[in-house]
Design a protein around this motif. Structure first.
Motif, mmCIF file in Angstrom:
data_model
loop_
_atom_site.group_PDB
_atom_site.id
_atom_site.type_symbol
_atom_site.label_atom_id
_atom_site.label_comp_id
_atom_site.label_asym_id
_atom_site.label_seq_id
_atom_site.Cartn_x
_atom_site.Cartn_y
_atom_site.Cartn_z
ATOM 1 N N PRO A 533 0.784 -1.240 -0.065
ATOM 2 C CA PRO A 533 -0.142 -0.029 -0.026
ATOM 3 C C PRO A 533 0.903 1.228 -0.072
ATOM 4 O O PRO A 533 2.097 1.326 0.575
ATOM 5 N N VAL A 534 0.402 2.264 -0.437
ATOM 6 C CA VAL A 534 1.133 3.730 -0.360
ATOM 7 C C VAL A 534 0.378 4.557 0.792
ATOM 8 O O VAL A 534 -0.550 4.802 0.855
ATOM 9 N N TYR A 535 1.235 4.628 1.936
ATOM 10 C CA TYR A 535 0.902 4.919 3.099
ATOM 11 C C TYR A 535 1.230 6.588 3.180
ATOM 12 O O TYR A 535 2.369 7.133 2.480
ATOM 13 N N GLN A 536 0.188 7.420 3.642
ATOM 14 C CA GLN A 536 0.599 8.790 3.876
ATOM 15 C C GLN A 536 0.950 9.123 5.241
ATOM 16 O O GLN A 536 0.381 8.532 6.374
ATOM 17 N N VAL A 537 2.194 9.471 5.362
ATOM 18 C CA VAL A 537 3.013 9.656 6.536
ATOM 19 C C VAL A 537 3.436 11.232 6.947
ATOM 20 O O VAL A 537 3.388 12.041 5.805
ATOM 21 N N ASP A 538 3.473 11.741 8.150
ATOM 22 C CA ASP A 538 3.932 12.899 8.419
ATOM 23 C C ASP A 538 5.188 12.832 9.253
ATOM 24 O O ASP A 538 4.967 12.835 10.619
ATOM 25 N N LEU A 539 6.323 12.564 8.593
ATOM 26 C CA LEU A 539 7.707 11.944 9.366
ATOM 27 C C LEU A 539 8.003 13.337 10.227
ATOM 28 O O LEU A 539 8.677 13.140 11.341
ATOM 29 N N PHE A 540 7.850 14.563 9.806
ATOM 30 C CA PHE A 540 8.206 15.701 10.487
ATOM 31 C C PHE A 540 7.305 16.586 11.574
ATOM 32 O O PHE A 540 7.546 17.598 12.090
ATOM 33 N N LYS A 541 6.340 15.685 11.648
ATOM 34 C CA LYS A 541 4.955 16.299 12.552
ATOM 35 C C LYS A 541 4.676 17.678 12.421
ATOM 36 O O LYS A 541 4.447 18.305 13.334
ATOM 37 N N ASN A 542 4.936 18.090 11.133
ATOM 38 C CA ASN A 542 4.316 19.504 10.744
ATOM 39 C C ASN A 542 3.259 19.627 10.016
ATOM 40 O O ASN A 542 2.813 20.742 9.355
ATOM 41 N N GLY A 543 2.543 18.490 9.524
ATOM 42 C CA GLY A 543 1.227 18.586 8.805
ATOM 43 C C GLY A 543 1.558 18.347 7.356
ATOM 44 O O GLY A 543 0.458 18.240 6.422
ATOM 45 N N LEU A 580 5.569 -3.715 2.638
ATOM 46 C CA LEU A 580 5.946 -2.436 3.756
ATOM 47 C C LEU A 580 4.733 -2.510 4.586
ATOM 48 O O LEU A 580 3.788 -2.393 4.273
ATOM 49 N N SER A 581 5.120 -2.755 5.949
ATOM 50 C CA SER A 581 4.122 -2.523 6.849
ATOM 51 C C SER A 581 4.436 -1.270 7.582
ATOM 52 O O SER A 581 5.725 -0.844 7.764
ATOM 53 N N VAL A 582 3.331 -0.432 8.050
ATOM 54 C CA VAL A 582 4.047 1.116 8.947
ATOM 55 C C VAL A 582 3.019 0.846 9.897
ATOM 56 O O VAL A 582 1.910 0.790 10.111
ATOM 57 N N PHE A 583 3.731 1.098 11.174
ATOM 58 C CA PHE A 583 2.990 1.060 12.741
ATOM 59 C C PHE A 583 3.019 2.458 13.196
ATOM 60 O O PHE A 583 3.967 3.051 12.911
ATOM 61 N N ASP A 584 1.965 2.844 13.800
ATOM 62 C CA ASP A 584 1.893 4.176 14.514
ATOM 63 C C ASP A 584 1.214 3.832 16.001
ATOM 64 O O ASP A 584 -0.084 3.940 15.951
ATOM 65 N N TYR A 585 1.972 3.213 16.929
ATOM 66 C CA TYR A 585 1.294 2.491 17.953
ATOM 67 C C TYR A 585 0.361 3.437 18.614
ATOM 68 O O TYR A 585 -1.072 3.169 18.902
ATOM 69 N N ASP A 586 0.579 4.835 19.038
ATOM 70 C CA ASP A 586 -0.229 5.661 19.717
ATOM 71 C C ASP A 586 -0.894 6.726 18.923
ATOM 72 O O ASP A 586 -1.383 7.825 19.242
ATOM 73 N N ASN A 587 -0.850 6.572 17.447
ATOM 74 C CA ASN A 587 -1.236 7.632 16.510
ATOM 75 C C ASN A 587 -0.360 9.146 16.803
ATOM 76 O O ASN A 587 -1.254 9.969 16.736
ATOM 77 N N ASN A 588 0.714 8.904 17.131
ATOM 78 C CA ASN A 588 1.475 10.236 17.489
ATOM 79 C C ASN A 588 2.463 10.556 16.600
ATOM 80 O O ASN A 588 3.494 11.424 16.682
ATOM 81 N N ARG A 589 2.487 9.977 15.354
ATOM 82 C CA ARG A 589 3.232 9.804 14.233
ATOM 83 C C ARG A 589 4.857 9.607 14.629
ATOM 84 O O ARG A 589 5.884 9.940 13.770
ATOM 85 N N HIS A 629 0.116 -4.777 12.719
ATOM 86 C CA HIS A 629 0.017 -4.439 14.297
ATOM 87 C C HIS A 629 -1.616 -4.269 14.434
ATOM 88 O O HIS A 629 -2.278 -3.830 13.642
ATOM 89 N N ILE A 630 -1.912 -4.817 15.512
ATOM 90 C CA ILE A 630 -3.586 -5.083 15.983
ATOM 91 C C ILE A 630 -3.545 -4.340 17.307
ATOM 92 O O ILE A 630 -2.552 -4.707 18.157
ATOM 93 N N ARG A 631 -4.275 -3.328 17.477
ATOM 94 C CA ARG A 631 -4.700 -2.810 18.991
ATOM 95 C C ARG A 631 -5.959 -3.267 19.311
ATOM 96 O O ARG A 631 -6.911 -3.268 18.667
#
Length: 810
Positions: A533-543, A580-589, A629-631
């Motif tokens: 999948p093509v994931y959309q991420v915010d690596l720099f936490k700036n939007g 590729l898998s992308v995990f964001d455990y706490d939705n905090n980027r 990842h499953i919560r």
């Protein structure tokens, strides 16, 4: 004795004379020049009902203005008796009218009026009054039991001239056929140019010579006007004659008519040859008109006006026989969404055969949809038919159309249907602001020939309920790239506009980013096909969002301008074996990028560096699914499945969190978190459930091989051959080749999508297992659904043809 006989005869004579004088007949004094006659037993109430109709009360048009101006004095009348109004010279600026009713002393209420004038006139031995009220003047006369009001002095005088009165047996037949309890209208054909022009715009040139008279009974409500009646012909060359000896037919062209059509004119018959013989007989011409022989295999001919052009639709009795009549006349110009578009070597001209019925013109292209042959002057208009048919965006699928058609007979000799706001706007740009149509307003007029009569049924719907009815899914846009696509198109949020852009890769491994209007922002050459999948991420936490994905040997992160983010790509010497898998455990980027090679698992952070503290480096056998990842509740789990059947349920640190004592025969389905358990399926039969304590249970769902599931916390969806089950509600689909079901979760809305790649149909259901309005639509891949342009409706992306991206509104 002779005196007694004489007295008796005299009494009898005067008694008869008195009876004749006092007997009232509405049609005894109608002018011969009458073009329209409107009448009712309670004309005041009927006209009041007309005024309550939303369209008539709110709209403004020239004829209404003329009526209001010349008949304004009606508010001073007390019409307690049956009454009728004859109209003549309707095409002139000042038409002529004469009101006919039974004499009543309370008819004219003038005593309380201040601005009035009354003048008694005697002319040619006839006494009548000229009355002025405000700036209006009219003439009033009483004769015997009848009373007359007219804006024409001559009409008042002509009441005594029998030669100037209407003596027409067909008119009397029309009058006698009317319903005394309704507001009725009798039309004389050929006299009113306005009506003739309307039907010409519907491509029907025969209204002027359609019949002698038509009698129409009206039912009027706030949103509808319904008519029933008949047309009466006196000559063999009038419109009923071509249909003599043929049977009316169910008009089916709406099944291939785009919903946003302007008008449809259609004829139905049991034998086209009989129609031709009737036309020749009416013309008194023994020479048979040559016509395309495909018409002998047709039961219905429809002319459909679209914004894009005009098409002729033939409803074939037997489609293969119809195809044979066209064989060798052209060649395939192109194949569009599975349908051949044929370009004819010579244009087909249907006009000579249909000259007295409709104006058709010549056609260069045709295609076949089911048992319909559709002709057009260009290929693009045929593509419109094909697209809308595949998308179920046809008028026959719409509830407001079905409601209108329910007022008509199921079979027609001739029918006219218009989508009024669009049709009027296409013909006259100046009227669009003065005519107050609701959305989805339709008008239909139907004729059924029978024994020299044409039965008429019609309906005008201007319903607010129809306007509010959802049109369902509709294609909003189509974008084509230069090369075939190898990935499914997906939405990518534009952090600058908060709308959605579109990402897709072509066969040359070019990754594109397009706007939702189809504009290409950039394209980037990749080393190979995107495998994840093509994931959309915010690596720099700036939007500011980036695109993250894996290819054969690399993990890539690109910014929205197509530039590689520092630290990427991460390159491998041997291929990645899982997406590729992308995990964001706490939705905090604080992203974790998880990559797999055979038995090894690599976890890297936002800067592309390995994450310390994740201790699961290698499995005991080849890893067969991308780590997941499953919560569940407030606990995080990482699931890694091995070829040996071992399922590792790990903590964030990579330690075994849920020990399992048994192995599994994995299906191709992923593992999901549902109802506080881990679930997946065996290759056949069973749904597997694992509790957070490691207890394994199985449910026999009688799953077949190649079953597919998708789930989240609240919903479980599985596809078992052609049976789709959504939270325990089952839907039987047509047999086909389906993509895995997809689950989309919005705030208060859950949607389930899947595509039959065999029939190229996309289905979208809600969580109540109800198919959304407008589906299925055309598509050849999995879909993506989001609110792409910030309006109130969701949008859906799907692949169309091999190089085509389709955007639908839901």
């Amino acid at each position: 004795m002779k005196k007694l006989i004489f007295v008796a005869l005299a009494i009898f004579f005067f008694a008869c004379s008195g009876n004749k004088e006092t007997k009232f007949s509405l049609i005894d004094h109608i002018p011969a020049s009458t073009e329209v006659f409107l009448f009712s037993e309670d004309l005041s109430s009927s006209l009041s009902e007309l005024q309550k109709n939303d369209f008539l009360s709110k709209s403004n048009f020239s004829f209404k203005q003329k009526l209001n101006k010349q008949l304004a004095f009606f508010k001073h009348l007390e019409l307690k008796q049956p009454a009728g109004i004859s109209f003549s010279n309707l095409d002139s600026e000042t038409f002529t009218y004469i009101l006919i009713t039974k004499k009543d002393s309370s008819l004219l209420q003038l005593d309380s009026l201040k601005n009035k004038s009354v003048e008694t006139i005697k002319e040619n031995g006839i006494s009548f009054r000229k009355i002025g009220i405000d700036d209006q003047k009219f003439f009033f006369r009483e004769k015997g039991s009848s009373a007359f009001i007219s804006n024409s002095k001559q009409s008042i005088l002509d009441i005594d001239d029998q030669e100037k009165l209407l003596e027409d047996e067909n008119f009397k037949k029309a009058f006698n056929a009317s319903d005394a309890s309704k507001l009725s209208v009798i039309l004389r054909h050929g006299t009113t140019q306005g009506l003739n022009e309307i039907f010409k715009k519907l491509h029907f040139t025969g209204f002027k010579n359609f019949a002698s008279w038509s009698s129409l009974d009206l039912d009027i409500t706030k949103s509808f006007i319904k008519i029933n009646g008949l047309s009466i012909s006196e000559n063999t060359d009038q419109i009923a004659s071509p249909f003599s000896g043929t049977q009316a037919r169910n008009i089916e062209s709406a099944k291939v008519c785009p919903e946003d059509f302007l008008s449809m004119s259609a004829i139905g018959f049991s034998s086209f040859r009989q129609i031709q013989d009737n036309i020749s007989k009416a013309r008194k011409d023994s020479t048979r008109v040559e016509y395309p022989k495909i018409l002998d295999h047709t039961r219905e001919i429809s002319l459909i006006q679209l914004k894009e052009g005009t098409t002729l639709v033939l409803n074939a009795i037997e489609i293969e026989a119809a195809r044979e009549k066209l064989a060798g006349m052209g060649s395939v110009s192109e194949n569009f969404r599975g349908y051949d578009i044929i370009e004819l070597e010579q244009k087909i001209d249907f006009q000579p055969a249909l000259n007295s019925l409709m104006h058709t013109g010549e056609f260069t292209f045709y295609t076949v949809i089911e048992h319909f042959v559709i002709f057009s002057q260009d290929a693009e208009t045929l593509k419109k038919h094909i697209s809308d048919f595949l998308n179920s965006d046809i008028i026959a699928e719409k509830s407001y159309y079905s409601e209108v058609m329910a007022s008509l007979s199921s079979e027609s000799s001739m029918i006219f249907i218009t989508r009024l706001p669009e049709f009027i706007d296409s013909q006259d740009k100046h009227n669009k602001t003065s005519l107050k149509f609701e959305k989805n307003s339709l008008a239909a007029l139907q004729f059924i020939n029978e024994d020299g009569y044409s039965h008429i049924h019609g309906v005008f719907s201007n319903s607010k309920e129809a306007a509010m009815a959802s049109n369902g899914a509709e294609q909003a846009a189509s974008f084509k790239l230069d090369h075939p696509l190898i990935t499914d198109p997906l939405f990518f949020r534009n952090h600058r506009t908060d709308q959605m852009d579109i990402a897709v890769q072509d066969e040359n491994n070019q990754l594109y980013l397009l706007s939702n209007k189809g504009n290409i922002f950039w394209k980037e050459k990749l080393d190979s096909k995107i495998t994840s999948p093509v994931y959309q991420v915010d690596l720099f936490k700036n939007g500011n969002l980036q695109l993250a994905f894996s290819t054969g040997y690399n993990m890539e992160v690109l910014d929205r301008n197509g530039n590689k983010v520092k630290g990427y790509p991460i390159k491998f010497n041997s291929p990645l074996t899982q997406p590729l898998s992308v995990f964001d455990y706490d939705n905090n980027r604080n992203y974790r990028f998880v990559l797999t090679q055979d038995k090894k698992v690599y976890m890297v952070g936002p800067k592309g560096k390995a994450i310390k503290g994740f201790d699961f480096n290698a499995a005991s056998s080849e890893i067969v699914k991308a780590p997941k990842h499953i919560r569940l509740g407030n606990k995080d789990y990482i699931l890694i499945a091995e070829k040996s059947g071992k399922l590792n349920i790990l903590s964030r640190q990579g330690n075994i969190r849920v020990p399992l004592s048994q192995t599994f025969d994995f299906s191709e389905n992923e593992w999901y978190g549902h109802d506080n358990k881990f679930i997946s399926t065996a290759p056949t039969t069973d749904l597997i459930e694992i509790s957070q304590q490691g207890k394994v249970s199985k449910k026999d769902l009688e799953l077949a091989e190649n079953n597919r599931i998708v789930a989240n916390d609240r919903h479980l969806v599985y596809l078992n051959e052609n049976l789709l089950n959504i939270d325990g509600k089952s839907i039987n689909l047509d047999f086909g080749l389906y993509t895995d079901p997809q689950l989309f979760q919005f705030r208060k809305r859950t949607l389930i999508a899947l595509t039959d790649t065999q029939t190229q149909k996309v289905y979208v259901f809600n969580d109540k297992a109800e198919l959304l309005d407008g589906f299925p639509v055309y598509g050849t891949s999995k879909v993506d659904i989001a609110n792409a342009d910030l309006d109130s409706r969701l949008e859906m992306l799907v692949k169309g043809e091999e190089n085509e991206i389709l955007l639908y509104k839901l």
